[in-house]
Design a protein around this motif. Structure first.
Motif, PDB file in Angstrom:
ATOM      1  N   SER A 115     -24.227  33.912 -89.214  1.00  0.00           N
ATOM      2  CA  SER A 115     -24.826  32.653 -88.754  1.00  0.00           C
ATOM      3  C   SER A 115     -25.872  32.986 -87.682  1.00  0.00           C
ATOM      4  CB  SER A 115     -23.750  31.746 -88.159  1.00  0.00           C
ATOM      5  OG  SER A 115     -23.264  32.328 -86.961  1.00  0.00           O
ATOM      6  N   LEU A 116     -26.683  32.004 -87.317  1.00  0.00           N
ATOM      7  CA  LEU A 116     -27.682  32.262 -86.268  1.00  0.00           C
ATOM      8  C   LEU A 116     -27.013  32.617 -84.936  1.00  0.00           C
ATOM      9  CD1 LEU A 116     -30.300  29.475 -87.119  1.00  0.00           C
ATOM     10  CD2 LEU A 116     -30.583  31.941 -87.401  1.00  0.00           C
ATOM     11  N   PRO A 117     -25.953  31.901 -84.490  1.00  0.00           N
ATOM     12  CA  PRO A 117     -25.313  32.324 -83.225  1.00  0.00           C
ATOM     13  C   PRO A 117     -24.739  33.739 -83.312  1.00  0.00           C
ATOM     14  CG  PRO A 117     -24.703  30.066 -83.763  1.00  0.00           C
ATOM     15  CD  PRO A 117     -25.442  30.606 -84.953  1.00  0.00           C
ATOM     16  N   GLU A 118     -24.134  34.094 -84.451  1.00  0.00           N
ATOM     17  CA  GLU A 118     -23.594  35.453 -84.594  1.00  0.00           C
ATOM     18  C   GLU A 118     -24.719  36.487 -84.506  1.00  0.00           C
ATOM     19  OE1 GLU A 118     -19.723  34.889 -87.506  1.00  0.00           O
ATOM     20  OE2 GLU A 118     -21.711  34.859 -88.398  1.00  0.00           O
ATOM     21  N   ALA A 119     -25.855  36.167 -85.135  1.00  0.00           N
ATOM     22  CA  ALA A 119     -26.985  37.102 -85.103  1.00  0.00           C
ATOM     23  C   ALA A 119     -27.510  37.260 -83.673  1.00  0.00           C
ATOM     24  CB  ALA A 119     -28.095  36.601 -86.033  1.00  0.00           C
ATOM     25  N   ALA A 120     -27.535  36.151 -82.923  1.00  0.00           N
ATOM     26  CA  ALA A 120     -27.999  36.223 -81.524  1.00  0.00           C
ATOM     27  C   ALA A 120     -27.043  37.045 -80.670  1.00  0.00           C
ATOM     28  CB  ALA A 120     -28.133  34.809 -80.947  1.00  0.00           C
ATOM     29  N   GLY A 154     -15.527  45.348 -77.388  1.00  0.00           N
ATOM     30  CA  GLY A 154     -14.275  45.841 -77.964  1.00  0.00           C
ATOM     31  C   GLY A 154     -14.095  45.422 -79.420  1.00  0.00           C
ATOM     32  N   ALA A 155     -14.401  44.169 -79.736  1.00  0.00           N
ATOM     33  CA  ALA A 155     -14.198  43.677 -81.115  1.00  0.00           C
ATOM     34  C   ALA A 155     -15.095  44.428 -82.094  1.00  0.00           C
ATOM     35  CB  ALA A 155     -14.472  42.180 -81.187  1.00  0.00           C
ATOM     36  N   LEU A 156     -16.319  44.756 -81.664  1.00  0.00           N
ATOM     37  CA  LEU A 156     -17.223  45.529 -82.532  1.00  0.00           C
ATOM     38  C   LEU A 156     -16.721  46.955 -82.688  1.00  0.00           C
ATOM     39  CD1 LEU A 156     -20.023  44.932 -83.925  1.00  0.00           C
ATOM     40  CD2 LEU A 156     -19.182  43.127 -82.482  1.00  0.00           C
ATOM     41  N   LEU A 180      -6.970  39.948 -82.794  1.00  0.00           N
ATOM     42  CA  LEU A 180      -6.929  41.410 -82.945  1.00  0.00           C
ATOM     43  C   LEU A 180      -6.466  41.785 -84.358  1.00  0.00           C
ATOM     44  CD1 LEU A 180      -5.466  42.684 -79.537  1.00  0.00           C
ATOM     45  CD2 LEU A 180      -7.815  42.118 -80.147  1.00  0.00           C
ATOM     46  N   ALA A 181      -5.488  41.039 -84.876  1.00  0.00           N
ATOM     47  CA  ALA A 181      -5.011  41.310 -86.241  1.00  0.00           C
ATOM     48  C   ALA A 181      -6.133  41.033 -87.240  1.00  0.00           C
ATOM     49  CB  ALA A 181      -3.793  40.451 -86.537  1.00  0.00           C
ATOM     50  N   GLN A 182      -6.856  39.939 -87.009  1.00  0.00           N
ATOM     51  CA  GLN A 182      -7.968  39.571 -87.912  1.00  0.00           C
ATOM     52  C   GLN A 182      -9.062  40.646 -87.916  1.00  0.00           C
ATOM     53  OE1 GLN A 182      -9.773  35.794 -86.712  1.00  0.00           O
ATOM     54  NE2 GLN A 182     -11.649  36.450 -87.770  1.00  0.00           N
ATOM     55  N   LEU A 183      -9.258  41.316 -86.783  1.00  0.00           N
ATOM     56  CA  LEU A 183     -10.276  42.374 -86.706  1.00  0.00           C
ATOM     57  C   LEU A 183      -9.872  43.611 -87.498  1.00  0.00           C
ATOM     58  CD1 LEU A 183     -11.173  42.214 -82.888  1.00  0.00           C
ATOM     59  CD2 LEU A 183     -12.564  41.369 -84.800  1.00  0.00           C
ATOM     60  N   GLY A 184      -8.574  43.688 -87.843  1.00  0.00           N
ATOM     61  CA  GLY A 184      -8.114  44.823 -88.646  1.00  0.00           C
ATOM     62  C   GLY A 184      -7.355  45.869 -87.851  1.00  0.00           C
ATOM     63  N   ALA A 185      -7.004  45.554 -86.585  1.00  0.00           N
ATOM     64  CA  ALA A 185      -6.269  46.533 -85.771  1.00  0.00           C
ATOM     65  C   ALA A 185      -4.963  46.902 -86.459  1.00  0.00           C
ATOM     66  CB  ALA A 185      -5.987  45.939 -84.390  1.00  0.00           C
ATOM     67  N   ASP A 186      -4.606  48.180 -86.414  1.00  0.00           N
ATOM     68  CA  ASP A 186      -3.351  48.638 -87.036  1.00  0.00           C
ATOM     69  C   ASP A 186      -2.167  48.315 -86.133  1.00  0.00           C
ATOM     70  OD1 ASP A 186      -4.409  50.176 -89.432  1.00  0.00           O
ATOM     71  OD2 ASP A 186      -5.587  51.024 -87.794  1.00  0.00           O
ATOM     72  N   GLU A 187      -2.371  48.448 -84.819  1.00  0.00           N
ATOM     73  CA  GLU A 187      -1.295  48.153 -83.868  1.00  0.00           C
ATOM     74  C   GLU A 187      -1.894  47.391 -82.699  1.00  0.00           C
ATOM     75  OE1 GLU A 187       1.735  51.448 -83.586  1.00  0.00           O
ATOM     76  OE2 GLU A 187      -0.016  52.519 -84.345  1.00  0.00           O
ATOM     77  N   ILE A 188      -1.054  46.528 -82.123  1.00  0.00           N
ATOM     78  CA  ILE A 188      -1.568  45.614 -81.105  1.00  0.00           C
ATOM     79  C   ILE A 188      -0.724  45.718 -79.841  1.00  0.00           C
ATOM     80  CG2 ILE A 188      -1.769  43.134 -80.580  1.00  0.00           C
ATOM     81  CD1 ILE A 188      -2.606  42.817 -83.562  1.00  0.00           C
ATOM     82  N   ALA A 269     -21.851  44.003 -91.105  1.00  0.00           N
ATOM     83  CA  ALA A 269     -21.860  42.531 -91.090  1.00  0.00           C
ATOM     84  C   ALA A 269     -21.600  41.947 -92.475  1.00  0.00           C
ATOM     85  CB  ALA A 269     -23.201  42.029 -90.558  1.00  0.00           C
ATOM     86  N   GLN A 270     -21.885  42.731 -93.502  1.00  0.00           N
ATOM     87  CA  GLN A 270     -21.692  42.214 -94.866  1.00  0.00           C
ATOM     88  C   GLN A 270     -20.307  42.530 -95.425  1.00  0.00           C
ATOM     89  OE1 GLN A 270     -25.508  42.804 -97.107  1.00  0.00           O
ATOM     90  NE2 GLN A 270     -26.192  43.288 -95.050  1.00  0.00           N
ATOM     91  N   ALA A 271     -19.498  43.267 -94.631  1.00  0.00           N
ATOM     92  CA  ALA A 271     -18.144  43.593 -95.090  1.00  0.00           C
ATOM     93  C   ALA A 271     -17.275  42.339 -95.005  1.00  0.00           C
ATOM     94  CB  ALA A 271     -17.560  44.696 -94.219  1.00  0.00           C
ATOM     95  N   PRO A 272     -16.342  42.166 -95.959  1.00  0.00           N
ATOM     96  CA  PRO A 272     -15.487  40.985 -95.924  1.00  0.00           C
ATOM     97  C   PRO A 272     -14.711  40.926 -94.615  1.00  0.00           C
ATOM     98  CG  PRO A 272     -15.142  42.267 -97.944  1.00  0.00           C
ATOM     99  CD  PRO A 272     -16.043  43.075 -97.073  1.00  0.00           C
ATOM    100  N   GLY A 273     -14.634  39.743 -94.024  1.00  0.00           N
ATOM    101  CA  GLY A 273     -13.844  39.551 -92.806  1.00  0.00           C
ATOM    102  C   GLY A 273     -14.545  39.927 -91.526  1.00  0.00           C
ATOM    103  N   PHE A 274     -15.818  40.422 -91.621  1.00  0.00           N
ATOM    104  CA  PHE A 274     -16.517  40.820 -90.393  1.00  0.00           C
ATOM    105  C   PHE A 274     -16.627  39.612 -89.453  1.00  0.00           C
ATOM    106  CE2 PHE A 274     -20.416  41.115 -87.868  1.00  0.00           C
ATOM    107  CZ  PHE A 274     -20.138  42.268 -87.161  1.00  0.00           C
ATOM    108  N   SER A 275     -16.446  39.880 -88.158  1.00  0.00           N
ATOM    109  CA  SER A 275     -16.443  38.765 -87.203  1.00  0.00           C
ATOM    110  C   SER A 275     -17.205  39.100 -85.932  1.00  0.00           C
ATOM    111  CB  SER A 275     -14.984  38.431 -86.846  1.00  0.00           C
ATOM    112  OG  SER A 275     -14.905  37.755 -85.623  1.00  0.00           O
ATOM    113  N   VAL A 276     -18.120  38.216 -85.545  1.00  0.00           N
ATOM    114  CA  VAL A 276     -18.656  38.221 -84.181  1.00  0.00           C
ATOM    115  C   VAL A 276     -18.236  36.858 -83.631  1.00  0.00           C
ATOM    116  CG1 VAL A 276     -20.669  38.425 -82.688  1.00  0.00           C
ATOM    117  CG2 VAL A 276     -20.706  39.483 -84.937  1.00  0.00           C
TER     118      VAL A 276
END
Ligand SMILES: NC(=O)c1ccc[n+]([C@@H]2O[C@H](COP(=O)([O-])OP(=O)(O)OC[C@H]3O[C@@H](n4cnc5c(N)ncnc54)[C@H](OP(=O)(O)O)[C@@H]3O)[C@@H](O)[C@H]2O)c1
Length: 314
Positions: A115-120, A154-156, A180-188, A269-276
């Motif tokens: 999205s535009l905010p994510e790109a900014a 950290g999320a990136l 953190l789980a959504q980002l794909g972390a193995d352990e939290i 950014a094009q990978a499934p689930g990528f999040s900013v």
């Protein structure tokens, strides 16, 4: 046109609206109508005068390294971009503006997935994350601990590390456990509910401290195995608690060049689930920019702060 900046150092109220001529692109540059810009802790440090000893800038100072904008004019020799392209720009300064000019090496086309905010929000945290992973040079399967994993940097780092097949331990407060789980972390590890240093003692080949303000909460030396690497985003060297660790300060490393980092980030950014994650999108006004700077200086909700202009579609 309007831009936001300050002519003396101080608290967020020093930020005011300034009038300036719309800049024209030189050869190898484009002109952008700014659709949004990201705010970073560095901008607040600049406003407080903490960078004055390292960086001589002319008044007024207009902060802003992260821009998403639409190409509105082309300088001589530019063929890689066309009028109307929506692009992401990383720049040394000056992004808090209605229009900017930018060299083409500092631009990438906005991936449709963002999205535009994510790109900014992406450029500076993205370049920092690429720099961090390159500095650590871990092999697939090695373990990376990320403290402050719910934050912009950290999320990136977590998402880039997973793309490089690292095993990731991510720490933040309990309110961000799901994120953190959504980002794909193995352990939290939840620093406000458990002793993360004891929970993951000596498990990390490397630890990144990306905690707000680079504060040293002491878990890094515990998390990292003897002989491992402790990288901090802070200006001060981290404590090692007497352990033999390689210490790396992000500020001592040359930042990854946008030309090299943008392809890595746009692929991610094009990978499934990528999040900013966007903590808050603020209006393009003095009040919006001042509020953004107030939020930068407190423990704000996880994610990035951005200012979106009236030119950006809803
Ligand atoms: N933004 C950039 O582009 C950039 C570039 C280079 C360096 N840096 C540096 O990197 C660091 C992080 O910046 P950022 O923009 O990513 O910050 P941020 O978005 O504000 O993230 C802050 C992180 O710190 C965590 N945190 C806050 N209080 C904590 C505590 N008491 N104990 C443990 N963790 C705590 C937060 O977790 P919870 O909210 O879950 O508590 C969150 O994960 C700063 O030192 C900054 O100067 C930033």
């Amino acid at each position: 046109m309007i831009r936001f900046g300050f002519d003396h150092y101080g608290d967020p109220t020093v930020l005011t609206a300034l009038k300036a001529a719309v800049p024209l692109p030189k050869a190898g540059q484009v002109q952008l109508q700014v659709l949004g810009f990201g705010l970073n802790p560095y901008d607040a440090s600049l406003r407080r005068g903490e960078q004055a000893a390292f960086r001589k800038l002319k008044w007024p100072i207009v902060p802003g390294t992260d821009v998403v904008g639409r190409v509105t004019a082309l300088g001589a020799g530019v063929s890689a971009f066309a009028l109307g392209d929506v692009v992401i720009n990383y720049r040394p300064i000056g992004g808090y503006s209605e229009f900017v000019t930018a060299s083409i090496g500092k631009l990438t086309k906005k991936p449709a997935a963002l999205s535009l905010p994510e790109a900014a929000a992406l450029p500076q945290v993205g370049l920092s994350a690429v720099t961090i992973l390159q500095a650590l040079a871990l092999e697939p399967g090695q373990t990376l601990a990320v403290e402050g994993a719910s934050g912009g940097v950290g999320a990136l780092v977590v998402q880039l590390a997973k793309a490089q097949h690292l095993h990731v331990i991510a720490t933040a407060s309990a309110r961000n456990a799901d994120y953190l789980a959504q980002l794909g972390a193995d352990e939290i590890g939840l620093y406000d509910q458990e002793d993360v240093g004891a929970k993951f003692k000596n498990q990390a080949d490397a630890t990144v401290n990306a905690v707000r303000g680079g504060q040293d909460y002491g878990a890094g030396p515990q998390l990292t195995r003897p002989g491992g690497t402790l990288l901090t985003t802070a200006d001060a060297k981290p404590k090692t608690d007497g352990k033999c660790l390689e210490l790396v300060q992000l500020g001592d490393r040359s930042q990854a060049k946008p030309e090299a980092a943008f392809p890595i980030l746009t692929a991610l950014a094009q990978a499934p689930g990528f999040s900013v994650r966007i903590a808050k999108a603020l209006p393009f006004s003095v009040a919006g920019v001042q509020e953004g700077h107030r939020l930068l200086e407190c423990h704000h909700p996880a994610g990035k702060l951005v200012v979106m202009t009236e030119a950006s579609p809803e």
